[in-house]
Design a protein around this motif. Structure first.
Motif, short mmCIF file in Angstrom:
data_model
loop_
_atom_site.label_atom_id
_atom_site.label_comp_id
_atom_site.label_asym_id
_atom_site.label_seq_id
_atom_site.Cartn_x
_atom_site.Cartn_y
_atom_site.Cartn_z
N MET A 25 0.83 -1.20 0.00
CA MET A 25 0.00 0.00 0.00
C MET A 25 0.87 1.26 0.00
O MET A 25 0.62 2.20 -0.75
N ASN A 26 1.91 1.27 0.82
CA ASN A 26 2.77 2.46 0.93
C ASN A 26 3.75 2.61 -0.21
O ASN A 26 4.38 3.66 -0.35
N ALA A 27 3.88 1.58 -1.04
CA ALA A 27 4.71 1.67 -2.24
C ALA A 27 3.89 2.11 -3.45
O ALA A 27 4.46 2.42 -4.50
N ASP A 28 2.58 2.15 -3.31
CA ASP A 28 1.68 2.51 -4.41
C ASP A 28 1.70 4.02 -4.63
O ASP A 28 1.31 4.78 -3.74
N PRO A 29 2.15 4.48 -5.80
CA PRO A 29 2.24 5.93 -6.04
C PRO A 29 0.89 6.65 -5.94
O PRO A 29 0.86 7.81 -5.54
N GLU A 30 -0.21 5.98 -6.27
CA GLU A 30 -1.51 6.64 -6.15
C GLU A 30 -1.91 6.81 -4.69
O GLU A 30 -2.44 7.86 -4.31
N VAL A 31 -1.69 5.81 -3.87
CA VAL A 31 -2.00 5.91 -2.44
C VAL A 31 -1.16 7.01 -1.81
O VAL A 31 -1.63 7.76 -0.96
N MET A 32 0.08 7.12 -2.24
CA MET A 32 1.02 8.07 -1.64
C MET A 32 1.13 9.39 -2.41
O MET A 32 2.05 10.17 -2.20
N GLU A 33 0.16 9.66 -3.26
CA GLU A 33 0.18 10.85 -4.11
C GLU A 33 0.33 12.15 -3.32
O GLU A 33 0.97 13.10 -3.78
N GLY A 93 -6.79 10.41 11.29
CA GLY A 93 -6.32 10.21 9.92
C GLY A 93 -6.62 8.81 9.42
O GLY A 93 -7.08 7.95 10.17
N TRP A 94 -6.33 8.59 8.16
CA TRP A 94 -6.62 7.33 7.49
C TRP A 94 -5.73 7.20 6.28
O TRP A 94 -5.26 8.18 5.71
N ARG A 95 -5.50 5.99 5.89
CA ARG A 95 -4.84 5.65 4.62
C ARG A 95 -5.30 4.25 4.26
O ARG A 95 -5.14 3.32 5.03
N LEU A 96 -5.90 4.14 3.08
CA LEU A 96 -6.44 2.86 2.64
C LEU A 96 -5.86 2.44 1.31
O LEU A 96 -5.46 3.28 0.49
N ARG A 97 -5.85 1.13 1.10
CA ARG A 97 -5.44 0.58 -0.20
C ARG A 97 -6.32 1.17 -1.30
O ARG A 97 -7.48 1.47 -1.06
N ARG A 98 -5.76 1.30 -2.46
CA ARG A 98 -6.50 1.89 -3.58
C ARG A 98 -7.78 1.11 -3.89
O ARG A 98 -8.82 1.70 -4.19
N ASP A 99 -7.73 -0.22 -3.80
CA ASP A 99 -8.91 -1.01 -4.13
C ASP A 99 -10.00 -0.92 -3.05
O ASP A 99 -11.10 -1.45 -3.23
N ALA A 100 -9.74 -0.19 -1.96
CA ALA A 100 -10.74 0.03 -0.91
C ALA A 100 -11.37 1.42 -1.02
O ALA A 100 -12.27 1.75 -0.25
N TRP A 101 -10.91 2.23 -1.95
CA TRP A 101 -11.43 3.59 -2.10
C TRP A 101 -12.86 3.56 -2.67
O TRP A 101 -13.25 2.64 -3.38
N GLY A 102 -13.60 4.60 -2.36
CA GLY A 102 -14.91 4.79 -2.96
C GLY A 102 -16.01 3.91 -2.41
O GLY A 102 -17.09 3.82 -3.00
N LEU A 126 -10.64 17.16 17.74
CA LEU A 126 -9.73 16.44 16.86
C LEU A 126 -9.42 17.36 15.69
O LEU A 126 -10.24 18.20 15.31
N VAL A 127 -8.24 17.18 15.13
CA VAL A 127 -7.88 17.88 13.90
C VAL A 127 -7.58 16.84 12.83
O VAL A 127 -7.24 15.69 13.14
N SER A 128 -7.71 17.25 11.60
CA SER A 128 -7.30 16.42 10.47
C SER A 128 -6.64 17.35 9.48
O SER A 128 -7.07 18.50 9.31
N LEU A 129 -5.60 16.89 8.85
CA LEU A 129 -4.86 17.75 7.95
C LEU A 129 -4.43 16.98 6.71
O LEU A 129 -4.26 15.76 6.75
N THR A 130 -4.32 17.71 5.62
CA THR A 130 -3.87 17.12 4.38
C THR A 130 -3.42 18.22 3.45
O THR A 130 -3.67 19.40 3.68
N SER A 131 -2.79 17.82 2.37
CA SER A 131 -2.40 18.75 1.32
C SER A 131 -3.65 19.47 0.79
O SER A 131 -4.72 18.86 0.69
N VAL A 132 -3.51 20.73 0.47
CA VAL A 132 -4.61 21.52 -0.06
C VAL A 132 -5.27 20.81 -1.24
O VAL A 132 -6.49 20.87 -1.41
N THR A 133 -4.50 20.10 -2.04
CA THR A 133 -5.00 19.49 -3.28
C THR A 133 -5.63 18.11 -3.09
O THR A 133 -6.13 17.53 -4.05
N ASN A 134 -5.65 17.57 -1.88
CA ASN A 134 -6.16 16.22 -1.65
C ASN A 134 -7.69 16.26 -1.47
O ASN A 134 -8.21 16.25 -0.36
#
Length: 185
Positions: A25-33, A93-102, A126-134
Motif C-alpha cells: 500500500m505504501n509503495a503505491d504511487p496513487e495511495v502516496m500521491e 487520519g486514514w490511509r487505505l489501499r486503492r482497491d478500498a477507495w470509494g 480532533l484535527v485532520s490535515l492534508t495537502s490543499v489538493t487532496n
C-alpha cells in the motif's frame, strides 16, 4: 488495547501478517500521491513498527482496518508530531489501499475513531490535515462534519520547501459541548 467495530469493519491491533499488504500500500504511487514519496520496504517496516508500538503503549492510535478478514489500511488517532499553531492536538487520519477507495470505508472507520476519541478518551477536539489538493481526504473530513477555517491553513514543516504538497489545510471537529480552543487562528 481497544479494538473497535462498525457495521462492516474491524479497527484492530496490527499483526505481522499485515506487513506485506502495508508495504505494498505504501509503495503505491496513487495511495502516496499526497505524501512526499512512496515508502520503500525498510521505511514501511519502520513505520509499521512505530505505529504498532504506539498503539500498544497508549491502547489507542492508528488501528489496522479490516473488512471480511482483509487488511484495508489504517484509521485512527495520533498526537500531532510537529510544532504548529494548533498543537498540541490529536489528529484523526486514514490511509487505505486503492482497491478500498470509494466504498465509504474511510468515513465509516473515522466516524468510529471519532466516537472513541470523544466518548471514551474525552478529547475536546480532533484535527485532520492534508495537502490543499487532496480532494478525497477533504471530502471525508467534510462527511465527518469537520469544519475548515482557511485561517488555520499552514505549510507542513515535514514537507520540503517548494513542494506543491507543502500547503496544508486543517479541519477541526469539536466534542459536543466543547468550545473552540484558545490560541492562534
Amino acid at each position: 488495547m481497544s479494538a473497535l467495530r462498525t457495521a462492516r469493519l474491524q479497527l484492530r491491533e496490527w499483526r505481522d501478517d499485515d506487513r506485506d499488504d502495508w508495504a505494498a500500500m505504501n509503495a503505491d504511487p496513487e495511495v502516496m500521491e499526497y505524501f512526499p514519496a512512496p515508502l520503500d520496504r525498510a521505511q514501511a517496516d519502520a513505520a509499521f513498527d512505530r505505529i504498532q508500538a504506539a498503539l500498544a503503549a497508549r491502547g489507542w492510535g492508528l488501528w489496522a482496518v479490516e473488512h471480511d478478514g482483509r487488511f484495508l489500511g489504517f484509521t485512527g488517532l495520533a498526537p500531532v508530531g510537529f510544532e504548529a499553531p494548533f498543537a498540541p492536538a490529536t489528529e484523526i487520519g486514514w490511509r487505505l489501499r486503492r482497491d478500498a477507495w470509494g466504498q465509504g470505508f474511510a468515513t465509516e472507520a473515522a466516524r468510529e475513531a471519532m466516537r472513541f476519541a470523544f466518548d471514551e478518551l474525552g478529547l475536546p477536539q480532533l484535527v485532520s490535515l492534508t495537502s490543499v489538493t487532496n480532494a478525497r481526504s477533504r471530502a471525508v473530513m467534510a462527511r465527518l462534519g469537520m469544519t475548515h477555517d482557511p485561517a488555520d491553513d499552514f505549510d507542513h514543516p515535514n514537507v520540503p520547501h517548494g513542494s506543491p504538497l507543502r500547503p496544508h489545510v486543517l479541519y477541526r471537529a469539536l466534542a459536543q459541548g466543547a468550545s473552540q480552543p484558545p490560541g492562534p487562528r
